[in-house]
Design a protein around this motif. Structure first.
Motif: not given
Ligand SMILES: Nc1nc2c(ncn2[C@@H]2O[C@H](COP(=O)(O)OP(=O)(O)OP(=O)(O)O)[C@@H](O)[C@H]2O)c(=O)[nH]1
Ligand SMILES: [Mg+2]
Length: 428
Positions: A224-229, A247-249, A319, A333
Motif C-alpha cells: 500500500n506504499a504506492g509502488k504500483s502507482t 497486498g494488491t500486487t 501530498d 506518485a
Molecule cells: N494520496 C496519495 N495516495 C497514493 C499515492 N500513491 C499511491 N497512493 C494510493 O495508495 C493506495 C495504494 O497504492 P498502490 O500503488 O496500489 O500501492 P502498492 O505499494 O503497489 O501496494 P501493494 O501492491 O499492495 O503492495 C492506492 O489507493 C493509491 O491511489 C500518493 O502519492 N498520494
C-alpha cells in the motif's frame, strides 16, 4: 565448404536475406538460378528468378555477390534478398543444402571473418554488441569498436609497455651504479599512467554495460506504499493494478523504459509483510529475490543506519503525509510530485559518473583481460618501487602484455572462440 543461413528474423516480412559464404557459393546458387545473365561479379546486384528442382519459378529475388577477399567473411559471399515468406526462405536453404552447402552455426559468418583476418577478436565481439545493444549509446560504442577504437587503444598501451620491457632488459646486465639515470623513476611514472588508463576503463565497464544491456530497477517496500502507482507513472501506462487494499500486487510485473537514453527494466513487486495467504507469501518471496538481483532498488522505506548504495529510500504520499524520518527523497506518485527529481536520482545512481573514455569494453571477456593486465602492471610497479630485481619486473610486464593480447589476438583457444561466437545470431 559454403555455409548458408537466413540473416533476417524468422516470420513474414517484406524481404528476407539469405546469405551464403564459401568458395563454391556461386556454383551453389547457379543450381537454382539458371539465369544466363547472372555472372560471377563483385557487387553487382541482379534481379533473378529462383527455380525449384522441376524448373518451376518460386520467387523473384535480388542477388548480390561479394568476391573474395572483398566481403564480410573474406570469402566469396552471396546475399539473396527474396520475399519474406518463411516457405521461400526454407526452399532456398534446402536448395543450397542439396547443392552441398551446410547450415551456418550462430555467428559463423563473423567467425569466418575473424579466421580470415578481416577483423580481430574485439572487432568481432563489437558486431554482437551492436546487434544486442538496447540503446543508441550502446550501439555507438559497438560501432566505435568495430572501426578499431578498442584495438587501437590496446595497441597503444601495449606498445608503451613493450617499450618499458625493452628499456629494462637493456639495463638487466648493467650494475646498479651504471643504470641509466632516472630509469627507475621515469619508468615508475609512466607505468603509473598506464595503470590509471586501464583502471579508468575497468571502472567504466559497469556503467557502459548499463547502456549496452540495460539496468534492472525494482520497486519494493511495504504494501500500500504506492509502488504500483509509481510504476504506472514511470511507464506512462495503467499497467499494474492499484487499489487502496494492502497486498494488491502478487506477481512481479515488468516493463521497459528509458531515462535519458538509459534502457531500464522496471519491476513492480508485491508489498513485503507477514501474510497468511499462500499466493501472497510466494509473491513476497519473489520480491525479496528481485531486490537481491537488482541493479537499483527504489525502497519505499526510511533509510536504515547501514543504508545500501544501490538503494534509493523514498517517502511517498507527501501530498497527504509528513515525516521526520530520514529518506533520500519525498515524492507523491499520485500527484506526480518530484518525479523528475527521482528520475535524475535513478540515472545518477546507475551511471552518474560515466563519461565514455577512449577505451570502451563491450564484453566480460575483455574486462577479464584488462583486469589481469592491470593486476600485473600494479605488481610490476610495486616490484620496481621496492627496487626488486628488474627480471621480476620484466616478467610481470610480459604477463601484462599477454593479457592485453587476449583482447585482440588471433591465437585464442578454440573453446574461447566457440563461447564468443555462439552468442551471435544465426546468419551473422
Ligand atoms: N494520496 C496519495 N495516495 C497514493 C499515492 N500513491 C499511491 N497512493 C494510493 O495508495 C493506495 C495504494 O497504492 P498502490 O500503488 O496500489 O500501492 P502498492 O505499494 O503497489 O501496494 P501493494 O501492491 O499492495 O503492495 C492506492 O489507493 C493509491 O491511489 C500518493 O502519492 N498520494
Ligand atoms: Mg502494488
Amino acid at each position: 565448404m559454403a555455409i548458408v543461413a537466413c540473416s533476417t528474423p524468422p516470420g513474414r516480412s517484406g524481404l528476407a536475406v539469405v546469405r551464403l559464404s564459401g568458395k563454391n557459393s556461386y556454383k551453389t546458387i547457379k543450381t537454382f538460378i539458371p539465369n544466363k545473365t547472372l555472372k560471377k561479379k563483385h557487387l553487382f546486384p541482379s534481379l533473378v528468378e529462383l527455380v525449384d528442382e522441376k524448373g518451376e519459378v518460386f520467387d523473384q529475388a535480388v542477388v548480390t555477390q561479394y568476391l573474395s577477399p572483398n566481403s564480410y567473411t573474406g570469402e566469396d559471399l552471396v546475399e539473396i534478398s527474396c520475399h519474406g515468406n518463411p516457405i521461400i526462405v526454407s526452399k532456398i536453404i534446402d536448395l543450397c543444402l542439396a547443392a552441398g552447402a551446410s547450415i551456418a552455426e550462430p555467428g559463423e559468418f563473423t567467425k569466418r571473418a575473424y579466421m580470415n583476418g578481416k577483423m580481430d577478436l574485439s572487432e568481432a565481439e563489437s558486431v554482437s554488441s551492436i546487434i544486442h545493444a538496447k540503446s543508441l549509446a550502446g550501439v555507438r560504442s559497438g560501432i566505435k569498436n568495430l572501426k578499431g577504437s578498442l584495438s587501437g587503444s590496446v595497441y597503444e598501451i601495449k606498445k608503451t609497455i613493450i617499450g618499458f620491457v625493452a628499456n629494462l632488459e637493456f639495463n638487466l646486465d648493467i650494475s646498479e651504479d651504471d643504470l641509466q639515470p632516472n630509469l627507475i623513476n621515469n619508468t615508475l611514472a609512466e607505468v603509473k599512467q598506464q595503470i590509471y588508463t586501464l583502471d579508468a576503463c575497468i571502472k567504466n565497464f559497469k556503467e557502459s554495460q548499463f547502456f549496452q544491456e540495460g539496468a534492472s530497477v525494482v520497486l519494493a517496500g511495504p504494501p500500500n506504499a504506492g509502488k504500483s502507482t509509481l510504476f504506472n507513472l514511470l511507464i506512462n501506462k495503467k499497467h499494474s493494478i492499484v487499489t487502496p487494499e494492502e497486498g494488491t500486487t502478487r506477481d512481479v510485473v515488468e516493463k521497459s523504459l528509458f531515462i535519458k537514453q538509459l534502457p531500464i527494466t522496471l519491476k513492480d513487486t508485491a508489498g513485503i509483510r507477514g501474510s497468511q495467504s499462500e499466493a501472497e507469501r510466494q509473491g513476497i518471496l519473489k520480491s525479496k529475490e528481485e531486490v537481491l538481483d537488482a541493479d537499483l532498488v527504489i525502497m519505499f522505506d526510511k533509510k536504515p543506519k547501514k543504508s545500501l548504495t544501490n538503494h534509493i529510500y523514498v517517502f511517498n504520499k507527501s501530498d497527504i503525509a509528513k515525516t521526520t524520518d530520514n529518506y533520500d527523497i519525498h515524492i507523491s506518485a499520485k500527484k506526480n510530485k518530484k518525479i523528475q527529481d527521482l528520475k535524475n536520482m535513478i540515472y545518477k545512481n546507475l551511471v552518474g559518473a560515466f563519461t565514455p573514455g577512449e577505451i570502451l569494453l563491450t564484453s566480460k571477456r575483455q574486462l577479464g583481460a584488462v583486469c589481469g593486465a592491470s593486476k600485473h602492471l600494479k605488481q610490476a610497479y610495486t616490484l620496481l618501487k621496492e627496487k626488486n630485481s628488474l627480471e621480476l619486473v620484466v616478467e610481470d610486464l610480459n604477463l601484462c602484455i599477454s593479457e592485453l593480447d587476449k583482447i585482440t589476438t588471433k591465437t585464442t583457444r578454440d573453446d574461447i572462440l566457440d563461447s564468443i561466437f555462439s552468442s551471435f545470431c544465426v546468419g551473422k
